[in-house]
Design a protein around this motif. Structure first.
Motif, PDB file in Angstrom:
ATOM      1  N   SER A   1       1.636  36.748  24.637  1.00  0.00           N
ATOM      2  CA  SER A   1       2.406  37.955  24.325  1.00  0.00           C
ATOM      3  C   SER A   1       1.999  38.523  22.972  1.00  0.00           C
ATOM      4  N   LEU A   2       2.178  39.815  22.846  1.00  0.00           N
ATOM      5  CA  LEU A   2       2.015  40.518  21.583  1.00  0.00           C
ATOM      6  C   LEU A   2       3.051  41.622  21.522  1.00  0.00           C
ATOM      7  N   ARG A   3       3.430  41.987  20.309  1.00  0.00           N
ATOM      8  CA  ARG A   3       4.334  43.115  20.102  1.00  0.00           C
ATOM      9  C   ARG A   3       3.650  44.112  19.185  1.00  0.00           C
ATOM     10  N   LEU A   4       3.364  45.282  19.720  1.00  0.00           N
ATOM     11  CA  LEU A   4       2.761  46.340  18.935  1.00  0.00           C
ATOM     12  C   LEU A   4       3.851  47.203  18.320  1.00  0.00           C
TER      13      LEU A   4
ATOM     14  N   LYS B   1      -3.171  39.927  30.373  1.00  0.00           N
ATOM     15  CA  LYS B   1      -4.328  39.634  31.210  1.00  0.00           C
ATOM     16  C   LYS B   1      -5.596  40.114  30.500  1.00  0.00           C
ATOM     17  N   PRO B   2      -6.735  39.543  30.834  1.00  0.00           N
ATOM     18  CA  PRO B   2      -7.983  40.029  30.211  1.00  0.00           C
ATOM     19  C   PRO B   2      -8.200  41.524  30.388  1.00  0.00           C
ATOM     20  N   GLU B   3      -7.748  42.073  31.496  1.00  0.00           N
ATOM     21  CA  GLU B   3      -7.912  43.511  31.734  1.00  0.00           C
ATOM     22  C   GLU B   3      -7.021  44.379  30.850  1.00  0.00           C
ATOM     23  N   ASP B   4      -6.130  43.762  30.085  1.00  0.00           N
ATOM     24  CA  ASP B   4      -5.326  44.501  29.106  1.00  0.00           C
ATOM     25  C   ASP B   4      -6.096  44.703  27.798  1.00  0.00           C
ATOM     26  N   THR B   5      -7.258  44.105  27.670  1.00  0.00           N
ATOM     27  CA  THR B   5      -8.057  44.249  26.465  1.00  0.00           C
ATOM     28  C   THR B   5      -8.451  45.710  26.261  1.00  0.00           C
ATOM     29  N   ALA B   6      -8.096  46.248  25.092  1.00  0.00           N
ATOM     30  CA  ALA B   6      -8.350  47.662  24.793  1.00  0.00           C
ATOM     31  C   ALA B   6      -7.885  47.964  23.381  1.00  0.00           C
ATOM     32  N   LEU B   7      -8.221  49.160  22.937  1.00  0.00           N
ATOM     33  CA  LEU B   7      -7.669  49.703  21.701  1.00  0.00           C
ATOM     34  C   LEU B   7      -6.409  50.475  22.087  1.00  0.00           C
ATOM     35  N   TYR B   8      -5.305  50.121  21.494  1.00  0.00           N
ATOM     36  CA  TYR B   8      -4.008  50.716  21.845  1.00  0.00           C
ATOM     37  C   TYR B   8      -3.602  51.734  20.791  1.00  0.00           C
ATOM     38  N   TYR B   9      -3.173  52.893  21.278  1.00  0.00           N
ATOM     39  CA  TYR B   9      -2.785  54.006  20.417  1.00  0.00           C
ATOM     40  C   TYR B   9      -1.360  54.451  20.741  1.00  0.00           C
ATOM     41  N   CYS B  10      -0.644  54.911  19.727  1.00  0.00           N
ATOM     42  CA  CYS B  10       0.594  55.628  19.986  1.00  0.00           C
ATOM     43  C   CYS B  10       0.360  57.095  19.659  1.00  0.00           C
ATOM     44  N   SER B  11       1.196  57.937  20.231  1.00  0.00           N
ATOM     45  CA  SER B  11       1.027  59.365  20.025  1.00  0.00           C
ATOM     46  C   SER B  11       2.314  60.093  20.325  1.00  0.00           C
ATOM     47  N   VAL B  12       2.352  61.342  19.933  1.00  0.00           N
ATOM     48  CA  VAL B  12       3.523  62.188  20.064  1.00  0.00           C
ATOM     49  C   VAL B  12       3.309  63.182  21.200  1.00  0.00           C
ATOM     50  N   TYR B  13       4.238  63.202  22.139  1.00  0.00           N
ATOM     51  CA  TYR B  13       4.157  64.139  23.251  1.00  0.00           C
ATOM     52  C   TYR B  13       4.404  65.565  22.746  1.00  0.00           C
ATOM     53  N   SER B  14       3.532  66.487  23.173  1.00  0.00           N
ATOM     54  CA  SER B  14       3.668  67.869  22.694  1.00  0.00           C
ATOM     55  C   SER B  14       3.870  68.875  23.818  1.00  0.00           C
ATOM     56  N   GLY B  15       3.752  68.442  25.083  1.00  0.00           N
ATOM     57  CA  GLY B  15       3.975  69.368  26.191  1.00  0.00           C
ATOM     58  C   GLY B  15       2.989  69.158  27.316  1.00  0.00           C
ATOM     59  N   GLY B  16       3.398  69.512  28.534  1.00  0.00           N
ATOM     60  CA  GLY B  16       2.530  69.348  29.685  1.00  0.00           C
ATOM     61  C   GLY B  16       2.792  68.035  30.394  1.00  0.00           C
ATOM     62  N   SER B  17       1.764  67.550  31.086  1.00  0.00           N
ATOM     63  CA  SER B  17       1.918  66.296  31.813  1.00  0.00           C
ATOM     64  C   SER B  17       2.135  65.119  30.863  1.00  0.00           C
TER      65      SER B  17
ATOM     66  N   GLY C   1      -5.161  53.311  15.997  1.00  0.00           N
ATOM     67  CA  GLY C   1      -5.255  52.328  17.065  1.00  0.00           C
ATOM     68  C   GLY C   1      -5.182  50.903  16.548  1.00  0.00           C
ATOM     69  N   THR C   2      -4.795  49.995  17.428  1.00  0.00           N
ATOM     70  CA  THR C   2      -4.780  48.572  17.114  1.00  0.00           C
ATOM     71  C   THR C   2      -5.425  47.827  18.278  1.00  0.00           C
ATOM     72  N   GLN C   3      -6.341  46.930  17.982  1.00  0.00           N
ATOM     73  CA  GLN C   3      -7.136  46.262  19.000  1.00  0.00           C
ATOM     74  C   GLN C   3      -6.370  45.088  19.600  1.00  0.00           C
ATOM     75  N   VAL C   4      -6.329  45.049  20.914  1.00  0.00           N
ATOM     76  CA  VAL C   4      -5.774  43.918  21.653  1.00  0.00           C
ATOM     77  C   VAL C   4      -6.898  43.297  22.471  1.00  0.00           C
ATOM     78  N   THR C   5      -7.116  42.010  22.275  1.00  0.00           N
ATOM     79  CA  THR C   5      -8.146  41.296  23.012  1.00  0.00           C
ATOM     80  C   THR C   5      -7.504  40.088  23.686  1.00  0.00           C
ATOM     81  N   VAL C   6      -7.645  40.006  24.996  1.00  0.00           N
ATOM     82  CA  VAL C   6      -7.058  38.920  25.768  1.00  0.00           C
ATOM     83  C   VAL C   6      -8.190  38.082  26.355  1.00  0.00           C
ATOM     84  N   SER C   7      -8.219  36.825  25.974  1.00  0.00           N
ATOM     85  CA  SER C   7      -9.267  35.933  26.461  1.00  0.00           C
ATOM     86  C   SER C   7      -8.789  35.199  27.717  1.00  0.00           C
TER      87      SER C   7
END
Length: 122
Positions: free
Chosen positions: A16-19, A86-102, A115-121
């Motif tokens: 587990s991790l908490r971003l 899971k290993p497939e969760d490995t990625a750079l994770y970003y937060c952002s502010v919704y501004s409109g649209g989808s 961004g903050t890097q998450v690496t799952v072995s």
């Protein structure tokens, strides 16, 4: 609005991790916030988003039941609790502010953090 993500790291599968995403500015509570992730060579995809009050949430199918998005408007912070990683969760994770649209497209969001890097072995 300035966003700073933290909490990433290297973890074994099943762990587990908490971003955290800390936002500057006094209007944080007026924004819907989203977490995205981007793996090398892939597009930046929505992981989850949370409404201004925190009452409404959405999760991508790939993380549903494992990740939980939350926010503390008094601390100007949005969180992403990630369990059963899971290993497939490995990625750079970003937060952002919704501004409109989808809600599901990165083009609908502004003010990206670094961004903050998450690496799952495995």
């Amino acid at each position: 609005l300035h966003l700073v993500e933290s909490g990433g790291g290297l973890v074994q599968a099943g762990g587990s991790l908490r971003l955290s995403c800390a936002a500057s500015g006094r209007t944080f509570s007026t924004y819907t916030m989203g977490w995205f992730r981007q793996a090398p060579g892939k597009e930046r995809d929505i992981v989850a988003y949370i409404s201004r009050s925190g009452a409404g949430t959405y999760y991508a199918d790939s993380v549903k039941g494992r990740f939980t998005i939350s926010r503390d408007n008094a601390k100007n912070t949005v969180y992403l609790q990630m369990n059963s990683l899971k290993p497939e969760d490995t990625a750079l994770y970003y937060c952002s502010v919704y501004s409109g649209g989808s809600y599901y497209r990165m083009e609908s969001y502004d003010y990206w953090g670094q961004g903050t890097q998450v690496t799952v072995s495995s």
